[in-house]
Design a protein around this motif. Structure first.
Motif, PDB file in Angstrom:
ATOM      1  N   ALA A   3      10.195   2.253  -5.641  1.00  0.00           N
ATOM      2  CA  ALA A   3       8.903   1.587  -5.770  1.00  0.00           C
ATOM      3  C   ALA A   3       8.739   0.899  -7.116  1.00  0.00           C
ATOM      4  O   ALA A   3       7.806   0.123  -7.303  1.00  0.00           O
ATOM      5  CB  ALA A   3       7.772   2.596  -5.582  1.00  0.00           C
ATOM      6  N   THR A   4       9.615   1.191  -8.075  1.00  0.00           N
ATOM      7  CA  THR A   4       9.501   0.585  -9.401  1.00  0.00           C
ATOM      8  C   THR A   4      10.658  -0.339  -9.736  1.00  0.00           C
ATOM      9  O   THR A   4      10.644  -0.975 -10.793  1.00  0.00           O
ATOM     10  CB  THR A   4       9.440   1.690 -10.475  1.00  0.00           C
ATOM     11  OG1 THR A   4      10.598   2.529 -10.371  1.00  0.00           O
ATOM     12  CG2 THR A   4       8.197   2.550 -10.287  1.00  0.00           C
ATOM     13  N   ALA A   7       0.837  -1.209   0.000  1.00  0.00           N
ATOM     14  CA  ALA A   7       0.000   0.000   0.000  1.00  0.00           C
ATOM     15  C   ALA A   7       0.863   1.247   0.000  1.00  0.00           C
ATOM     16  O   ALA A   7       0.637   2.191  -0.775  1.00  0.00           O
ATOM     17  CB  ALA A   7      -0.926  -0.009   1.219  1.00  0.00           C
ATOM     18  N   GLY A   8       1.868   1.278   0.865  1.00  0.00           N
ATOM     19  CA  GLY A   8       2.760   2.435   0.912  1.00  0.00           C
ATOM     20  C   GLY A   8       3.534   2.623  -0.376  1.00  0.00           C
ATOM     21  O   GLY A   8       3.701   3.744  -0.860  1.00  0.00           O
ATOM     22  N   LEU A   9       3.993   1.521  -0.958  1.00  0.00           N
ATOM     23  CA  LEU A   9       4.754   1.598  -2.210  1.00  0.00           C
ATOM     24  C   LEU A   9       3.892   2.047  -3.381  1.00  0.00           C
ATOM     25  O   LEU A   9       4.390   2.623  -4.350  1.00  0.00           O
ATOM     26  CB  LEU A   9       5.376   0.236  -2.533  1.00  0.00           C
ATOM     27  CG  LEU A   9       6.598  -0.165  -1.707  1.00  0.00           C
ATOM     28  CD1 LEU A   9       6.998  -1.600  -2.012  1.00  0.00           C
ATOM     29  CD2 LEU A   9       7.758   0.773  -1.983  1.00  0.00           C
ATOM     30  N   SER A  10       2.593   1.771  -3.311  1.00  0.00           N
ATOM     31  CA  SER A  10       1.693   2.105  -4.417  1.00  0.00           C
ATOM     32  C   SER A  10       1.109   3.504  -4.306  1.00  0.00           C
ATOM     33  O   SER A  10       0.901   4.171  -5.315  1.00  0.00           O
ATOM     34  CB  SER A  10       0.548   1.094  -4.493  1.00  0.00           C
ATOM     35  OG  SER A  10       1.027  -0.204  -4.683  1.00  0.00           O
ATOM     36  N   GLY A  11       0.835   3.947  -3.081  1.00  0.00           N
ATOM     37  CA  GLY A  11       0.104   5.200  -2.932  1.00  0.00           C
ATOM     38  C   GLY A  11       0.717   6.243  -2.042  1.00  0.00           C
ATOM     39  O   GLY A  11       0.125   7.309  -1.863  1.00  0.00           O
ATOM     40  N   GLY A  12       1.876   5.963  -1.433  1.00  0.00           N
ATOM     41  CA  GLY A  12       2.508   6.960  -0.600  1.00  0.00           C
ATOM     42  C   GLY A  12       2.126   6.848   0.871  1.00  0.00           C
ATOM     43  O   GLY A  12       1.427   5.917   1.289  1.00  0.00           O
ATOM     44  N   PRO A  13       2.570   7.818   1.684  1.00  0.00           N
ATOM     45  CA  PRO A  13       2.405   7.729   3.144  1.00  0.00           C
ATOM     46  C   PRO A  13       0.962   7.613   3.608  1.00  0.00           C
ATOM     47  O   PRO A  13       0.658   6.821   4.509  1.00  0.00           O
ATOM     48  CB  PRO A  13       3.045   9.030   3.651  1.00  0.00           C
ATOM     49  CG  PRO A  13       3.945   9.477   2.553  1.00  0.00           C
ATOM     50  CD  PRO A  13       3.317   9.010   1.279  1.00  0.00           C
TER      51      PRO A  13
END
Length: 439
Positions: free
Chosen positions: A162-163, A109-115
């Protein structure tokens, strides 16, 4: 030595079982991500609260599934399998802990959408873990929130992590280490905390890392779909922006001839042409326009053709005002009107009649473009729209590109049907869902 061998066996057994369950959940997540509204939220601007809420809920639900897809262990009976309580409302015993992959989904979730997305998913899943109770319940809940924040801030500070596989693996491993440190510093008695960490560290680290990498591949697949759709949309916009050179040349010649007979009418046609070209230019950057705008373009186009071929064709529209705000791909009706003139009028001895009829069905809109022209031979009719086909008056690709436009705009929600009777006319029926907002 015997203790080390037992520990290694537990690690391998726990890792194998968790990996199987992670794969099942990731497949389910991958299927759900194909849903348009969820894809838009995942790939939309994370600053919008609606996208944050949808993504946090999505990952939070899967994180809770990750908790309950794991298995229980007792820190005083390591290696013994324990059944989950029959009633989900029952709390765990004070010596029981959970080995699951809740943290994997929170890290994703953090890697996909941020803090904010990481925090939201962590809070959602962490609160549920806290309510379960058992050994290290509070520490596990707190560490879940921390892991979501860690992955989210890592995404904000170093988006390339993240990528990339190395960056994602580093974030997953670091998040796992953070969780184990929190357990050691928080949970008492320390001996039981140490037992729990030793029993779970390796399986959870492997599952979190591999799971995050697998989820990275899922998101990259989603990104490839998005880029492919964008490329197709750009290609279709470029096709829509093209003005047929013969049309321009013939229209200008017709206006030139009209200047001698009726300068005032010629001036009005010049204004119409300028408006037609201006609206065409603006549609280059748009994936959709309103039905009202599309009908205005069709009427201008047919007005120019009427200037060239006076009294050779008639145009009539019958559409109620209610669906005029609905959005559809640019030039779709104009393309059909062009086809009717280009193919239906050639060699026709009677005036060509073109009708555009719209029927509002509530959730869907049907647009019917019909003419009384030459019709289409059956062998050619079966190929139209499926692929570009040879044509005396063109490359036969207009209906093919039109179908592509509708497939991109309304995946599996639109239909394009061509009916024709050779020597008597043709009708094209478009059925699309009603959308009032551009895309």
């Amino acid at each position: 030595m015997h203790y080390s061998a037992d520990m290694m066996f537990h690690w391998l057994d726990n890792t194998a079982q968790l990996s199987q369950r992670v794969c099942v959940v990731l497949i389910a997540a991958h299927v759900l991500i194909r849903m348009e509204w969820l894809r838009q939220a995942l790939r939309g601007d994370p600053q919008y609260w609606r996208n944050r809420l949808i993504c946090s809920t999505f990952f939070g639900v899967f994180a809770i599934i990750g908790t309950h897809s794991g298995f229980l262990l007792d820190v005083h009976q390591v290696g013994k399998r324990i059944a989950w309580p029959a009633d989900l409302s029952d709390t765990l015993k004070h010596t029981q802990a959970v080995i699951g992959f809740r943290d994997l989904m929170v890290l994703a979730a953090g890697l996909s959408g941020g803090p904010w997305v990481g925090f939201g998913a962590g809070l959602f899943a962490g609160w549920e873990r806290y309510l379960l109770g058992g050994f290290a319940g509070s520490a596990s809940a707190f560490s879940t929130v921390i892991q979501g924040l860690w992955a989210g801030y890592a995404f904000s500070w170093r988006p390339c992590w993240a990528t990339g596989m190395r960056g994602a693996a580093f974030i997953a491993l670091t998040g796992t280490i953070l969780q184990k440190l929190i357990l050691l510093l928080w949970v008492q008695p320390y001996v039981d905390a140490q037992t729990l960490v030793l029993e779970t560290a390796m399986p959870v680290a492997v599952v979190n890392t591999l799971g995050v990498l697998l989820f990275l591949f899922v998101m990259q697949d989603l990104e490839r779909d998005r880029l492919r759709n964008q490329a197709q949309q750009a290609e279709l916009r470029a096709l829509n922006a093209q003005i047929e050179p013969h049309f321009m040349n013939n229209t200008l010649n017709a206006i030139k001839a009209l200047i001698r007979r009726d300068p005032e009418a010629a001036s009005q046609y010049v204004v119409k042409l300028a408006r037609f070209l201006d609206d065409t230019r603006r549609s280059v950057g748009a994936n959709s326009i309103s039905l009202q705008q599309e009908l205005a373009q069709v009427e201008r186009y047919l007005a120019f053709q009427g200037l060239r071929f006076p009294e050779t064709f008639q145009f009539q529209r019958n559409i109620s005002p209610q669906p005029l705000h609905c959005q559809l791909p640019p030039r779709c009706l104009q393309t059909l009107a062009e086809n009717a003139l280009l193919h239906g009028m050639q060699g026709l001895t009677r005036p060509l009649k073109i009708d555009i009829i719209g029927v509002d069905h509530g959730l869907t809109l049907t647009l019917r473009v019909s003419d009384n022209g030459n019709g289409i031979p059956a062998p050619r009719l079966s190929e139209l729209g499926k692929r570009p086909v040879d044509s005396v008056n063109g490359n036969g690709s207009a209906l093919y590109h039109l179908r592509q436009s509708f497939n991109l705009a309304f995946p599996r929600q639109s239909t394009l049907t061509v009916n024709s009777w050779e020597g008597h006319g043709t009708e094209v029926i478009l059925t699309i869902p009603k959308r009032s907002t551009p895309w």
